[in-house]
Scaffold this motif. Sequence first.
Motif, PDB file in Angstrom:
ATOM      1  N   CYS A   8      23.426  33.900  20.423  1.00 34.35           N
ATOM      2  CA  CYS A   8      21.972  33.778  20.316  1.00 34.35           C
ATOM      3  C   CYS A   8      21.531  33.495  18.885  1.00 34.35           C
ATOM      4  N   LEU A   9      22.217  34.078  17.905  1.00 33.52           N
ATOM      5  CA  LEU A   9      21.870  33.795  16.507  1.00 33.52           C
ATOM      6  C   LEU A   9      22.051  32.326  16.162  1.00 33.52           C
ATOM      7  N   GLU A  10      23.016  31.688  16.786  1.00 29.75           N
ATOM      8  CA  GLU A  10      23.251  30.272  16.532  1.00 29.75           C
ATOM      9  C   GLU A  10      22.297  29.366  17.310  1.00 29.75           C
ATOM     10  N   LEU A  11      21.965  29.766  18.530  1.00 29.87           N
ATOM     11  CA  LEU A  11      21.199  28.877  19.408  1.00 29.87           C
ATOM     12  C   LEU A  11      19.698  29.116  19.360  1.00 29.87           C
ATOM     13  N   VAL A  60      25.333  22.281  21.732  1.00 30.39           N
ATOM     14  CA  VAL A  60      25.373  23.656  22.230  1.00 30.39           C
ATOM     15  C   VAL A  60      26.791  24.204  22.189  1.00 30.39           C
ATOM     16  N   ALA A  61      27.781  23.402  22.593  1.00 31.48           N
ATOM     17  CA  ALA A  61      29.171  23.864  22.584  1.00 31.48           C
ATOM     18  C   ALA A  61      29.629  24.205  21.171  1.00 31.48           C
ATOM     19  N   ALA A  62      29.264  23.352  20.203  1.00 30.65           N
ATOM     20  CA  ALA A  62      29.672  23.614  18.827  1.00 30.65           C
ATOM     21  C   ALA A  62      29.028  24.894  18.290  1.00 30.65           C
ATOM     22  N   ARG A  63      27.762  25.110  18.619  1.00 28.53           N
ATOM     23  CA  ARG A  63      27.076  26.300  18.123  1.00 28.53           C
ATOM     24  C   ARG A  63      27.558  27.560  18.839  1.00 28.53           C
ATOM     25  N   VAL A  64      27.903  27.439  20.116  1.00 22.26           N
ATOM     26  CA  VAL A  64      28.477  28.582  20.822  1.00 22.26           C
ATOM     27  C   VAL A  64      29.813  28.971  20.190  1.00 22.26           C
TER      28      VAL A  64
END
Length: 482
Positions: free
Chosen positions: A233-236, A166-170
């Motif tokens: 949101c597009l990443e997660l 999650v941290a990487a995608r954020v």
Amino acid sequence: MSFQPVLLWTDLLLFVLLGAALLAVLHVRGNEPLRAAWRKVGKRPAGMAAATVLLAFVVVGVLDSLHYRPLLPAVEAVALEAGDTPEAAPVPSAAVYSTEVLSVLDALLEPLRAQTEKTYSAPFAAQLYQREAMELPDGRQVRGYPRLVHGAAHLHDPAGERAGDVAARVASGIGQAVLAWLLFFAVFATLAWHGSSLAWGQVAAAMLAGRTVLAWRAVLVTLAIILLIVGVCLELAPLYHVLGTDKVGQDVLYLSLKSVRTALVIGTITTLVMMPFAVALGIAAGYLGGWVDDAVQYVYTVLNAIPGVLLIAAAVLMMQVVIDTHPQWFDTAAERSDARLLALCFILGITSWTGLARLLRGETLKLRELEYVQAARAFGVRTPAILRRHILPNVMHIVLIALVMDFSGLVLAEAVLSYVGIGVDPTTISFGTMINMARAELAREPMVWWSLAAAFVFMFVLVLAANLFADVVRDAFDPRRS
């Protein structure tokens, strides 16, 4: 053609309203008093920030108003009867379109729409929210929390890997948001620089420092927050249920975004229905007086004496009976639910014009006694010309202020009506239906809170932006505040 365009009645009215808004912008550009009033709105940071948020909601609503029916896979008639020649056998069938009506927003949110779970799951969860019977590899039956089919399915060990993933995608989403913000900033700075005697760098520095005539810095800050949320949101969202899932496993973020169009339709089309009644009857009562004034006052006094919820409920139930007894009027379920939504807009508009009519009547009573109106009457100017040239332009600020302020009230009204079961069709996604479905889950242990929280936050942001914008518009257009 891989899809068949579908134009619902509410889509048509929304596009008409957008066209009217564009024509109004062109009219304002050629009218210096109106330009000065809207310039006051642009100078207020709160007004520009609220307008940016409202524009983001409008973009979502417009994307959800571009409807179509997708093409079903082609089916060929390959059955051969005895004696048929091979050349005459395979005959391609005509194009067949699905009865399901989708929108461009549905296509953009396809991962969220299609990735449904079995039932509830919490935000960012990798397991269902309730225990179920599970069979172990050795054949034993135990009760536990099954893994989700889609949420966090790419992780082998969600407990250990989820935080880092999650941290990487954020971080990736923030990077994309920064790039998008820089692009928007370059476009805005170029527009402001065009026709200016300053260099582009000076204009950009002035925008960041808040030294421009319009409150561009408020727009940029608000846009940065919106882009950060969208980028994350597009990443997660394709990999996690960011706001969890509801009772039937639908993604709550998808439901919240789909509810935006319903709120905009209720808030805008209802005002379109209400305005002709309020303006015509209010001005006529105030200017003509006599029996016309008595008749108009009698009508809106009677309407105000009837409890609004009961009147709306009776009208909605009658319309529902008409819709249910004429299924041949609708080719798809979307057209049926759209008809009920449109009927609700008309009912709310017809029952909510009285307050604005009363305001316009009082203002017209004052205007008809002014010198220029008395002079026009003395010179023999006809009543329709006086109303069009002297009365209507001088009450339009009240109309504009009332319509903008009523928008938030109508959005809340839909939520309340759907909560008590007399609002939109149950198949229509709205904030009211989300709250109605979530109310029974608040008594669960543990409590299912995210559906209600998501609907509340989205509706709160929309209503707050509308209220802030209405306050700024009122201050700018009210002559007593000039």
